[in-house]
Write a protein that holds these residues in place. Sequence first.
Motif, mmCIF file in Angstrom:
data_model
loop_
_atom_site.group_PDB
_atom_site.id
_atom_site.type_symbol
_atom_site.label_atom_id
_atom_site.label_comp_id
_atom_site.label_asym_id
_atom_site.label_seq_id
_atom_site.Cartn_x
_atom_site.Cartn_y
_atom_site.Cartn_z
ATOM 1 N N ILE A 1 2.793 -36.041 -22.208
ATOM 2 C CA ILE A 1 1.335 -36.218 -22.216
ATOM 3 C C ILE A 1 0.639 -35.212 -22.151
ATOM 4 C CG2 ILE A 1 -0.335 -37.604 -21.357
ATOM 5 C CD1 ILE A 1 1.568 -39.861 -20.894
ATOM 6 N N ILE A 2 0.772 -34.520 -20.736
ATOM 7 C CA ILE A 2 0.007 -33.357 -20.389
ATOM 8 C C ILE A 2 0.037 -32.138 -21.386
ATOM 9 C CG2 ILE A 2 -0.398 -31.559 -18.719
ATOM 10 C CD1 ILE A 2 0.562 -33.457 -16.624
ATOM 11 N N SER A 3 1.197 -31.737 -21.886
ATOM 12 C CA SER A 3 1.670 -30.836 -22.912
ATOM 13 C C SER A 3 0.674 -31.145 -24.029
ATOM 14 C CB SER A 3 3.027 -30.513 -23.196
ATOM 15 O OG SER A 3 3.670 -31.586 -23.616
ATOM 16 N N GLY A 4 0.780 -32.291 -24.668
ATOM 17 C CA GLY A 4 0.334 -32.671 -25.932
ATOM 18 C C GLY A 4 -1.292 -32.641 -25.885
ATOM 19 N N ILE A 5 -1.689 -33.022 -24.913
ATOM 20 C CA ILE A 5 -3.299 -33.074 -24.570
ATOM 21 C C ILE A 5 -3.672 -31.542 -24.268
ATOM 22 C CG2 ILE A 5 -5.237 -33.451 -22.923
ATOM 23 C CD1 ILE A 5 -3.756 -36.082 -22.108
ATOM 24 N N THR A 6 -3.155 -30.633 -23.641
ATOM 25 C CA THR A 6 -3.463 -29.446 -23.515
ATOM 26 C C THR A 6 -3.411 -28.455 -24.827
ATOM 27 O OG1 THR A 6 -1.369 -28.733 -22.525
ATOM 28 C CG2 THR A 6 -2.978 -29.440 -21.044
ATOM 29 N N SER A 7 -2.303 -28.948 -25.474
ATOM 30 C CA SER A 7 -2.118 -28.243 -26.805
ATOM 31 C C SER A 7 -3.067 -28.538 -27.852
ATOM 32 C CB SER A 7 -0.665 -28.706 -27.444
ATOM 33 O OG SER A 7 0.639 -28.302 -26.367
ATOM 34 N N LEU A 8 -3.548 -29.725 -27.826
ATOM 35 C CA LEU A 8 -4.747 -30.294 -28.771
ATOM 36 C C LEU A 8 -5.845 -29.478 -28.352
ATOM 37 C CD1 LEU A 8 -3.970 -33.897 -29.273
ATOM 38 C CD2 LEU A 8 -3.343 -32.182 -30.949
ATOM 39 N N ILE A 9 -6.195 -29.348 -27.065
ATOM 40 C CA ILE A 9 -7.302 -28.845 -26.611
ATOM 41 C C ILE A 9 -7.152 -27.253 -26.978
ATOM 42 C CG2 ILE A 9 -8.663 -27.940 -24.673
ATOM 43 C CD1 ILE A 9 -7.886 -30.641 -23.361
ATOM 44 N N GLY A 10 -6.166 -26.665 -26.944
ATOM 45 C CA GLY A 10 -5.722 -25.149 -26.946
ATOM 46 C C GLY A 10 -6.024 -24.638 -28.517
ATOM 47 N N LEU A 11 -5.562 -25.895 -29.183
ATOM 48 C CA LEU A 11 -5.627 -25.340 -30.932
ATOM 49 C C LEU A 11 -7.135 -25.755 -31.104
ATOM 50 C CD1 LEU A 11 -2.335 -27.102 -32.043
ATOM 51 C CD2 LEU A 11 -2.739 -24.779 -32.061
ATOM 52 N N ASP A 12 -7.857 -26.566 -30.844
ATOM 53 C CA ASP A 12 -9.163 -26.754 -31.156
ATOM 54 C C ASP A 12 -10.115 -26.037 -30.585
ATOM 55 O OD1 ASP A 12 -11.272 -28.139 -32.770
ATOM 56 O OD2 ASP A 12 -11.054 -30.040 -31.083
ATOM 57 N N ARG A 13 -10.438 -26.319 -29.206
ATOM 58 C CA ARG A 13 -11.289 -25.402 -28.413
ATOM 59 C C ARG A 13 -10.520 -25.030 -27.090
ATOM 60 N NH1 ARG A 13 -16.681 -29.534 -28.619
ATOM 61 N NH2 ARG A 13 -17.007 -29.372 -30.868
ATOM 62 N N PRO A 14 -9.901 -23.991 -27.206
ATOM 63 C CA PRO A 14 -9.276 -23.375 -25.870
ATOM 64 C C PRO A 14 -10.152 -23.165 -24.829
ATOM 65 C CG PRO A 14 -9.351 -21.794 -27.721
ATOM 66 C CD PRO A 14 -9.822 -22.867 -28.423
#
Length: 272
Positions: A16-29
């Motif tokens: 869950i955490i890696s998925g959320i942080t990856s989405l944030i990092g790809l969209d708006r780091p």
Amino acid sequence: MTPIKISVLSTILIVIISGITSLIGLDRPLLSLNENQIFYLYSTSAQVLAGVYGLTLTGFIFFRNELSREEFEDDTLTVAVDSLKERYFNMLLFVTALSIFTLIMSNLVISSESSAQTTFNTIIMNTAQSAFFINLLVIAYFIFDVIAPKRIEKESKVIQQKVDPTPEAEDKGSLESFLTNYNKLEYILQKYGQAYQSEGESRSRRRISNVRLAEFILRAERINQDLFGEIKSLISLRNSIIHGAEPVVSKHMVELSENILQELASALHIKI
């Protein structure tokens, strides 16, 4: 919390955490790291984790030896200590697997930093840091679980719930009758069980546990496997009670203790 629940919960949190942080990092780091910062961050994380794991393993070995010493001094702790050892070992297996996974991810981040696959790099960077964070939490939980006070008492309650779940008020049996039957059973095991031990075991000066004596009788084929299992459960329940579990037994266990006593006496041709 059991080791299985800890493993499942930790794995879910990493995903869950890696998925959320990856989405944030790809969209708006939120953070933008250069190559040197990435190398330093992930190499340092790997070194810190390796150091913490090494200290944890050293401490675990020390406390495991301490449990073995307590078991040696008091054979009634055998079941509780063996249960704790199994619990700690299973948790250590998961900590080891999670640490290896985190180290692999950190090395993968460092080795793939120069590649042009920015999406892949972002995902593994966030996965590695998520695993590192959860790994430290699991190690902290493991440490506090190992050094927790009254761990023998807590494990005794768990054993009691497995052998004889705390009965309802109308299902409670006589603890006095249960202990009376157990004391007679113990007397038989201590008096007659030693006759079936091997020569090497008979030389030992240490008091032989009741479970071990029951094993001698089983190997001599004086009792069957089912009766041995019932005797072992009876011993586990009694020991859990004297080491912190609730001093209650069900009517079923009182009746079972009397039946086990009669069966053992009959198998050894003893009048009680």
